[in-house]
Write a protein that holds these residues in place. Structure first.
Motif, PDB file in Angstrom:
ATOM      1  N   CYS A  77      -6.104   9.793   7.904  1.00  0.00           N
ATOM      2  CA  CYS A  77      -7.653   8.641   7.268  1.00  0.00           C
ATOM      3  C   CYS A  77      -8.507   8.139   7.227  1.00  0.00           C
ATOM      4  O   CYS A  77      -8.926   8.058   6.481  1.00  0.00           O
ATOM      5  N   THR A  78      -9.168  10.423   6.788  1.00  0.00           N
ATOM      6  CA  THR A  78      -9.491  10.605   6.315  1.00  0.00           C
ATOM      7  C   THR A  78      -9.860  10.633   4.725  1.00  0.00           C
ATOM      8  O   THR A  78     -10.382  10.469   4.103  1.00  0.00           O
ATOM      9  N   ASN A  79      -9.133  11.057   4.223  1.00  0.00           N
ATOM     10  CA  ASN A  79      -8.307  10.714   2.707  1.00  0.00           C
ATOM     11  C   ASN A  79      -7.486   9.496   2.428  1.00  0.00           C
ATOM     12  O   ASN A  79      -7.135   9.200   2.524  1.00  0.00           O
ATOM     13  N   LYS A  80      -8.927   8.616   1.866  1.00  0.00           N
ATOM     14  CA  LYS A  80      -8.058   7.691   1.598  1.00  0.00           C
ATOM     15  C   LYS A  80      -7.863   7.035  -0.002  1.00  0.00           C
ATOM     16  O   LYS A  80      -7.306   6.787  -0.067  1.00  0.00           O
ATOM     17  N   ASP A  81      -8.136   8.194  -1.238  1.00  0.00           N
ATOM     18  CA  ASP A  81      -7.723   8.304  -2.461  1.00  0.00           C
ATOM     19  C   ASP A  81      -6.668   7.936  -1.588  1.00  0.00           C
ATOM     20  O   ASP A  81      -5.487   7.810  -3.251  1.00  0.00           O
ATOM     21  N   ASP A  82      -5.217   9.331  -1.633  1.00  0.00           N
ATOM     22  CA  ASP A  82      -4.341   9.730  -1.265  1.00  0.00           C
ATOM     23  C   ASP A  82      -3.654   8.223  -0.841  1.00  0.00           C
ATOM     24  O   ASP A  82      -2.805   7.812  -1.005  1.00  0.00           O
ATOM     25  N   VAL A  83      -4.411   7.366   0.704  1.00  0.00           N
ATOM     26  CA  VAL A  83      -3.880   6.210   1.078  1.00  0.00           C
ATOM     27  C   VAL A  83      -2.962   5.435   0.185  1.00  0.00           C
ATOM     28  O   VAL A  83      -2.421   4.252  -0.335  1.00  0.00           O
ATOM     29  N   LYS A  84      -4.976   5.219  -0.945  1.00  0.00           N
ATOM     30  CA  LYS A  84      -4.880   4.367  -2.120  1.00  0.00           C
ATOM     31  C   LYS A  84      -3.706   3.999  -2.888  1.00  0.00           C
ATOM     32  O   LYS A  84      -3.537   3.177  -3.959  1.00  0.00           O
ATOM     33  N   SER A  85      -3.212   5.721  -2.780  1.00  0.00           N
ATOM     34  CA  SER A  85      -2.739   5.337  -4.422  1.00  0.00           C
ATOM     35  C   SER A  85      -1.435   5.067  -4.690  1.00  0.00           C
ATOM     36  O   SER A  85      -0.508   4.675  -5.129  1.00  0.00           O
ATOM     37  N   ARG A  86      -1.036   4.079  -3.343  1.00  0.00           N
ATOM     38  CA  ARG A  86       0.328   3.409  -2.931  1.00  0.00           C
ATOM     39  C   ARG A  86      -0.349   2.540  -3.221  1.00  0.00           C
ATOM     40  O   ARG A  86       1.396   1.493  -3.723  1.00  0.00           O
ATOM     41  N   GLY A  87      -0.961   1.607  -3.311  1.00  0.00           N
ATOM     42  CA  GLY A  87      -0.817   0.660  -3.899  1.00  0.00           C
ATOM     43  C   GLY A  87      -2.642   0.376  -4.510  1.00  0.00           C
ATOM     44  O   GLY A  87      -3.172   1.002  -4.336  1.00  0.00           O
ATOM     45  N   SER A  88      -2.861  -1.035  -5.100  1.00  0.00           N
ATOM     46  CA  SER A  88      -3.946  -1.495  -5.098  1.00  0.00           C
ATOM     47  C   SER A  88      -5.455  -2.269  -4.222  1.00  0.00           C
ATOM     48  O   SER A  88      -4.628  -2.092  -3.129  1.00  0.00           O
ATOM     49  N   SER A  89      -6.129  -1.727  -4.308  1.00  0.00           N
ATOM     50  CA  SER A  89      -7.147  -2.182  -3.619  1.00  0.00           C
ATOM     51  C   SER A  89      -6.659  -3.725  -3.099  1.00  0.00           C
ATOM     52  O   SER A  89      -6.698  -4.986  -4.029  1.00  0.00           O
ATOM     53  N   LEU A  90      -7.695  -4.845  -1.751  1.00  0.00           N
ATOM     54  CA  LEU A  90      -7.697  -5.530  -1.419  1.00  0.00           C
ATOM     55  C   LEU A  90      -7.752  -7.254  -2.332  1.00  0.00           C
ATOM     56  O   LEU A  90      -8.396  -6.697  -2.357  1.00  0.00           O
ATOM     57  N   GLY A  91      -6.812  -7.470  -2.508  1.00  0.00           N
ATOM     58  CA  GLY A  91      -6.700  -8.492  -3.929  1.00  0.00           C
ATOM     59  C   GLY A  91      -7.774  -9.531  -2.933  1.00  0.00           C
ATOM     60  O   GLY A  91      -7.958  -9.979  -1.629  1.00  0.00           O
ATOM     61  N   SER A  92      -8.629 -10.818  -3.971  1.00  0.00           N
ATOM     62  CA  SER A  92      -9.716 -11.510  -3.859  1.00  0.00           C
ATOM     63  C   SER A  92      -8.497 -12.861  -3.228  1.00  0.00           C
ATOM     64  O   SER A  92      -7.449 -13.184  -3.902  1.00  0.00           O
ATOM     65  N   SER A  93      -9.093 -13.653  -1.717  1.00  0.00           N
ATOM     66  CA  SER A  93      -8.121 -14.688  -1.442  1.00  0.00           C
ATOM     67  C   SER A  93      -8.053 -15.923  -2.045  1.00  0.00           C
ATOM     68  O   SER A  93      -7.626 -16.858  -1.847  1.00  0.00           O
ATOM     69  N   ALA A  94      -9.892 -15.629  -3.111  1.00  0.00           N
ATOM     70  CA  ALA A  94     -10.355 -16.780  -2.807  1.00  0.00           C
ATOM     71  C   ALA A  94      -9.552 -17.480  -4.572  1.00  0.00           C
ATOM     72  O   ALA A  94      -9.594 -18.413  -5.724  1.00  0.00           O
ATOM     73  N   ASP A  95      -8.926 -15.768  -5.252  1.00  0.00           N
ATOM     74  CA  ASP A  95      -7.842 -16.118  -6.022  1.00  0.00           C
ATOM     75  C   ASP A  95      -6.659 -17.546  -6.116  1.00  0.00           C
ATOM     76  O   ASP A  95      -5.574 -16.707  -6.812  1.00  0.00           O
ATOM     77  N   ILE A  96      -6.628 -17.057  -5.013  1.00  0.00           N
ATOM     78  CA  ILE A  96      -4.919 -16.951  -4.616  1.00  0.00           C
ATOM     79  C   ILE A  96      -4.734 -18.987  -5.063  1.00  0.00           C
ATOM     80  O   ILE A  96      -5.310 -19.292  -4.355  1.00  0.00           O
ATOM     81  N   ASN A  97      -2.955 -19.264  -5.977  1.00  0.00           N
ATOM     82  CA  ASN A  97      -2.930 -20.351  -5.265  1.00  0.00           C
ATOM     83  C   ASN A  97      -1.529 -20.401  -5.095  1.00  0.00           C
ATOM     84  O   ASN A  97      -1.077 -19.706  -4.615  1.00  0.00           O
ATOM     85  N   GLU A  98      -1.137 -21.724  -5.641  1.00  0.00           N
ATOM     86  CA  GLU A  98       0.441 -22.092  -5.399  1.00  0.00           C
ATOM     87  C   GLU A  98       1.543 -21.181  -5.616  1.00  0.00           C
ATOM     88  O   GLU A  98       2.318 -20.797  -5.321  1.00  0.00           O
ATOM     89  N   ASP A  99       1.306 -20.830  -7.192  1.00  0.00           N
ATOM     90  CA  ASP A  99       1.716 -19.822  -8.038  1.00  0.00           C
ATOM     91  C   ASP A  99       2.225 -18.335  -8.050  1.00  0.00           C
ATOM     92  O   ASP A  99       2.912 -17.592  -6.835  1.00  0.00           O
ATOM     93  N   SER A 100       0.613 -18.118  -7.573  1.00  0.00           N
ATOM     94  CA  SER A 100       0.562 -16.395  -7.102  1.00  0.00           C
ATOM     95  C   SER A 100       0.423 -16.235  -5.345  1.00  0.00           C
ATOM     96  O   SER A 100       1.360 -15.332  -5.130  1.00  0.00           O
ATOM     97  N   ALA A 101       0.941 -17.465  -4.870  1.00  0.00           N
ATOM     98  CA  ALA A 101       1.018 -17.273  -3.352  1.00  0.00           C
ATOM     99  C   ALA A 101       2.535 -16.735  -2.768  1.00  0.00           C
ATOM    100  O   ALA A 101       2.914 -16.367  -1.969  1.00  0.00           O
ATOM    101  N   LYS A 102       3.419 -17.191  -3.786  1.00  0.00           N
ATOM    102  CA  LYS A 102       4.615 -17.304  -3.903  1.00  0.00           C
ATOM    103  C   LYS A 102       4.880 -15.224  -3.787  1.00  0.00           C
ATOM    104  O   LYS A 102       5.011 -15.100  -5.511  1.00  0.00           O
ATOM    105  N   ALA A 103       4.392 -14.822  -3.175  1.00  0.00           N
ATOM    106  CA  ALA A 103       4.424 -13.616  -3.483  1.00  0.00           C
ATOM    107  C   ALA A 103       5.657 -12.372  -3.143  1.00  0.00           C
ATOM    108  O   ALA A 103       5.808 -10.886  -3.141  1.00  0.00           O
ATOM    109  N   ILE A 104       6.656 -12.725  -2.821  1.00  0.00           N
ATOM    110  CA  ILE A 104       7.246 -12.007  -1.667  1.00  0.00           C
ATOM    111  C   ILE A 104       8.309 -12.297  -2.281  1.00  0.00           C
ATOM    112  O   ILE A 104       9.353 -13.365  -2.654  1.00  0.00           O
ATOM    113  N   SER A 105       9.302 -11.035  -3.182  1.00  0.00           N
ATOM    114  CA  SER A 105      10.566 -11.182  -3.516  1.00  0.00           C
ATOM    115  C   SER A 105      11.772 -10.885  -2.764  1.00  0.00           C
ATOM    116  O   SER A 105      11.654  -9.946  -2.382  1.00  0.00           O
TER     117      SER A 105
END
Length: 277
Positions: A25-53
């Motif tokens: 848990c102290t090595n944050k860079d290794d964990v973050k390498s699996r994905g991006s940082s948390l996106g801004s919820s202010a940017d979400i809309n009805e199209d982007s909300a369909k996030a799961i395939s």
């Protein structure tokens, strides 16, 4: 010490037993390498909300001999550019005449970063011949998102939980896990954790994600220790791992802050924390 083992409803997909790694848990860079940082919820809309395939929204020809057994599954993927958590899949069960005989849910207690995938399993009643996924929900920062596949609609509401950056709450340091010498189960491991803070903490729960050979999550396990861990004190925790896991990851943990009389839940994948008092 008392131990509690809780399994998420995620199907175990067969894989050979392999060497695994655990991200501290102290090595944050290794964990973050699996994905991006948390996106801004202010940017979400009805199209982007369909996030799961969803690989198979409908699964047919279900065996009627395995009532309430999780023996069917499908693969889901986060196709968005933000992290999603607390994923809940809602589905209907049908008999051979295509009548709805039950409505059920399956919960995935794993945060999925962009482009990450997981296998999620479903239980069913005795006479179910098929199931169909009709909707799903997830949490994005301070938003709760509901996607209705049946009616092709989206609902976005405010999440009442208090979510903030977890930097000052990530207080557990961990060593690499190792096999128990006296274990008859080759997948039993131990890990040493240390309280690096000046606080007394208790009810420590580690959330371990298991992955298959394709790097897809197949299950998540909560492992708890109820003893108080004093400042700078350490302890060993046993980690049972399924025979289907090719790799494991520490994806989060929680603890009780004794002084503040609060429960702190850290999501290592997003570096966000939820505090409940």
């Amino acid at each position: 010490m008392k131990k509690l083992l809780k399994k998420s409803y995620v199907i175990l997909i067969a894989a050979f037993i392999g060497i695994f790694t655990l991200a501290a848990c102290t090595n944050k860079d290794d964990v973050k390498s699996r994905g991006s940082s948390l996106g801004s919820s202010a940017d979400i809309n009805e199209d982007s909300a369909k996030a799961i395939s969803i690989e198979n929204e409908e699964i047919v020809n279900i065996s009627t001999s395995n009532e309430n057994k999780i023996d069917i599954a499908t693969r889901i993927e986060n196709t968005s550019n933000f992290d999603i958590s607390n994923i809940l899949i809602n589905y209907e069960e049908y008999d051979k005449n295509k009548n709805v005989i039950s409505k059920s849910q399956s919960f995935l207690d794993i945060t999925l970063n962009p482009n990450e995938s997981a296998h999620i399993g479903f239980s069913h009643v005795k006479y179910a011949d098929s199931i169909k996924i009709i909707s799903y929900t997830y949490i994005l920062a301070n938003k709760s998102v509901f996607v209705d596949l049946k009616n092709d609609s989206v609902s976005i509401t405010k999440n009442s939980a208090k979510i903030e950056d977890s930097k000052s709450y990530e207080i557990l340091a961990m060593e690499e896990p190792y096999k128990k010498d006296d274990s008859s189960n080759l997948n039993n491991y131990k890990i040493k954790i240390k309280n690096t803070s000046s606080k007394n903490i208790g009810n420590i729960t580690l959330k371990i994600g298991e992955l298959n050979e394709n790097g897809e999550y197949i299950t998540a396990t909560d492992i708890s220790e109820y003893d108080i861990l004093k400042p700078k004190e350490d302890m060993e925790i046993e980690i049972p791992v399924s025979q289907h896991a090719k790799k494991i990851e520490l994806i989060g943990y929680s603890y009780d802050d004794v002084k503040e009389n609060s429960n702190v839940k850290v999501d290592i994948k997003t570096h966000k924390v939820e505090i409940n008092k």
